[in-house]
Design an enzyme around this catalytic site. Structure first.
Site, PDB file in Angstrom:
ATOM      1  N   GLN A  71      -4.344  -1.547   9.672  1.00 37.58           N
ATOM      2  CA  GLN A  71      -4.268  -2.873   9.070  1.00 37.58           C
ATOM      3  C   GLN A  71      -4.862  -3.915  10.025  1.00 37.58           C
ATOM      4  O   GLN A  71      -4.476  -4.005  11.188  1.00 37.58           O
ATOM      5  CB  GLN A  71      -2.794  -3.216   8.739  1.00 37.58           C
ATOM      6  CG  GLN A  71      -2.615  -4.524   8.012  1.00 37.58           C
ATOM      7  CD  GLN A  71      -3.279  -4.541   6.632  1.00 37.58           C
ATOM      8  OE1 GLN A  71      -3.191  -3.592   5.866  1.00 37.58           O
ATOM      9  NE2 GLN A  71      -3.968  -5.634   6.319  1.00 37.58           N
ATOM     10  N   ASP A 119     -11.047   3.152   4.274  1.00 36.81           N
ATOM     11  CA  ASP A 119     -11.420   1.741   4.088  1.00 36.81           C
ATOM     12  C   ASP A 119     -12.940   1.599   3.933  1.00 36.81           C
ATOM     13  O   ASP A 119     -13.429   0.558   3.501  1.00 36.81           O
ATOM     14  CB  ASP A 119     -10.970   0.903   5.301  1.00 36.81           C
ATOM     15  CG  ASP A 119      -9.655   0.187   5.039  1.00 36.81           C
ATOM     16  OD1 ASP A 119      -9.361  -0.080   3.852  1.00 36.81           O
ATOM     17  OD2 ASP A 119      -8.928  -0.104   6.006  1.00 36.81           O
ATOM     18  N   LYS A 157       0.840  -1.205   0.000  1.00 36.11           N
ATOM     19  CA  LYS A 157       0.000   0.000   0.000  1.00 36.11           C
ATOM     20  C   LYS A 157       0.874   1.254   0.000  1.00 36.11           C
ATOM     21  O   LYS A 157       0.615   2.215  -0.726  1.00 36.11           O
ATOM     22  CB  LYS A 157      -0.931  -0.010   1.232  1.00 36.11           C
ATOM     23  CG  LYS A 157      -2.068  -1.016   1.092  1.00 36.11           C
ATOM     24  CD  LYS A 157      -2.805  -1.287   2.386  1.00 36.11           C
ATOM     25  CE  LYS A 157      -3.825  -2.413   2.181  1.00 36.11           C
ATOM     26  NZ  LYS A 157      -4.470  -2.856   3.412  1.00 36.11           N
TER      27      LYS A 157
END
Ligand code: NAP
Length: 296
Positions: free
Chosen positions: A97, A120, A53
């Protein structure tokens, strides 16, 4: 006739080029989109996701702030870091994460993220906005699937019968919601199957588009797909393979080799939905920067 193979790497590269141009444009206005990444612990899969990422951010000119914390970080310290990122104007998107270590309440941490920085798209505020059709951050994997469908020639979502196998909060449910929206990225008729569905084949056989997100190899076999259907395989499963140095290989949820002789288009695993997920995270981060600067 063999199916058209929908190449996620090519579609992701197209979107990244578009984003790169947008980021360059924003830089002319002294705006640099920023992504704050938090990784707690040293799970090898999580490290490789986070590294990918951050590398993707760098490639298109997004600033990324790397926060790698030890596995014994307290929930209080993690929440304090999220709070600082919420207040940091250089950070437009916050990515925690998952999974987090067991002693940390994952839900509490996700709820602490400012919904305006929830790239997200997991915060209930954004989930709610998505359901009612308001502008919101869309969760990255299902958004990636929708973009793949929209950018594949010959696929028409309007009025299409779509069958999704899987009802998780991160893939199946949001995808169903996106596809039924009264909009040009929706307008499909959607059925969602799961482990309690009586006869999955009866549903998939009438689908124009089958989307597999079960996390189990061979959930969808060729006899479950009608001629000419489009098949999107979200699943990523490791199966043993003695011919590989690692001892395993990745497969999706669909019997790719058999289905490609019947479908009109299909995504491979790897190289299908996977590359789209990070790309849509970059997309959300750029959108967030524009929103923070009243450019939307
Ligand atoms: P999940 O939370 O485990 O959910 C799986 C869903 O599939 C559940 O709703 C489950 O039904 C259903 N299911 C499982 N086996 C089934 C079967 N045999 N028949 C019908 N339904 C079945 O998984 P997830 O997080 O949604 O992920 C799904 C897959 O996508 C995984 O392989 C994951 O690795 C992959 N994935 C890929 C990406 C990417 O970027 N490519 C991103 C996210 C996920 P119940 O609800 O009844 O248990």
């Amino acid at each position: 006739m063999s199916a058209y193979i929908i190449d996620g790497k090519v579609i992701a590269a197209q979107i990244r080029e578009e984003l790169k141009a947008e980021v360059a444009n924003l830089k002319q206005k002294n705006i640099v989109p920023g992504l704050g990444v938090i990784l707690v612990g040293a799970d090898p899969a999580s490290i490789s996701y986070v590294t990918a990422k951050e590398k993707a951010c760098e490639e298109i000119g997004i600033y990324s702030e790397d926060n790698r914390l030890p596995a014994d970080t307290s929930e209080k310290d993690l929440l304090a870091l999220v709070g600082r990122m919420n207040n940091n104007p250089k950070i437009n998107g916050i990515l925690v994460q998952l999974p987090l270590p067991k002693h940390i309440d994952e839900q509490k941490v996700l709820l602490a993220i400012d919904p305006a920085k929830d790239v997200d798209g997991f915060h209930p505020m954004n989930v709610g906005k998505m359901v009612v059709g308001d502008k919101a951050f869309l969760p990255c994997t299902p958004h990636g699937v929708v973009q793949m469908l929209l950018r594949t020639l010959g696929v028409n979502l309007d009025g299409a019968e779509v069958v999704i196998v899987g009802r998780s909060n991160i893939v199946g449910k949001p995808l169903a919601n996106m596809l039924i929206q009264k909009s040009k990225t929706g307008n499909a008729t959607v059925t969602v199957c799961h482990t309690r569905t009586k006869d999955i084949k009866a549903h998939t056989l009438r689908a124009d588009i089958v989307i597999a997100a079960a996390g189990r190899p061979n959930t969808i076999t060729a006899d479950m797909v009608k001629d000419g259907a489009v098949v999107i395989d979200v699943g990523v499963n490791r199966i043993e393979d003695a011919t590989k140095k690692s001892g395993f290989r990745l497969v999706g949820d669909c019997d790719f080799d058999a289905i490609k002789e019947k479908a009109s288009a299909i995504t491979p695993v790897p190289g299908g939905v996977g590359p789209m997920t990070i790309t849509m995270l970059l997309y959300n981060t750029v959108e967030s920067a524009k929103n923070a600067n009243n450019l939307l």
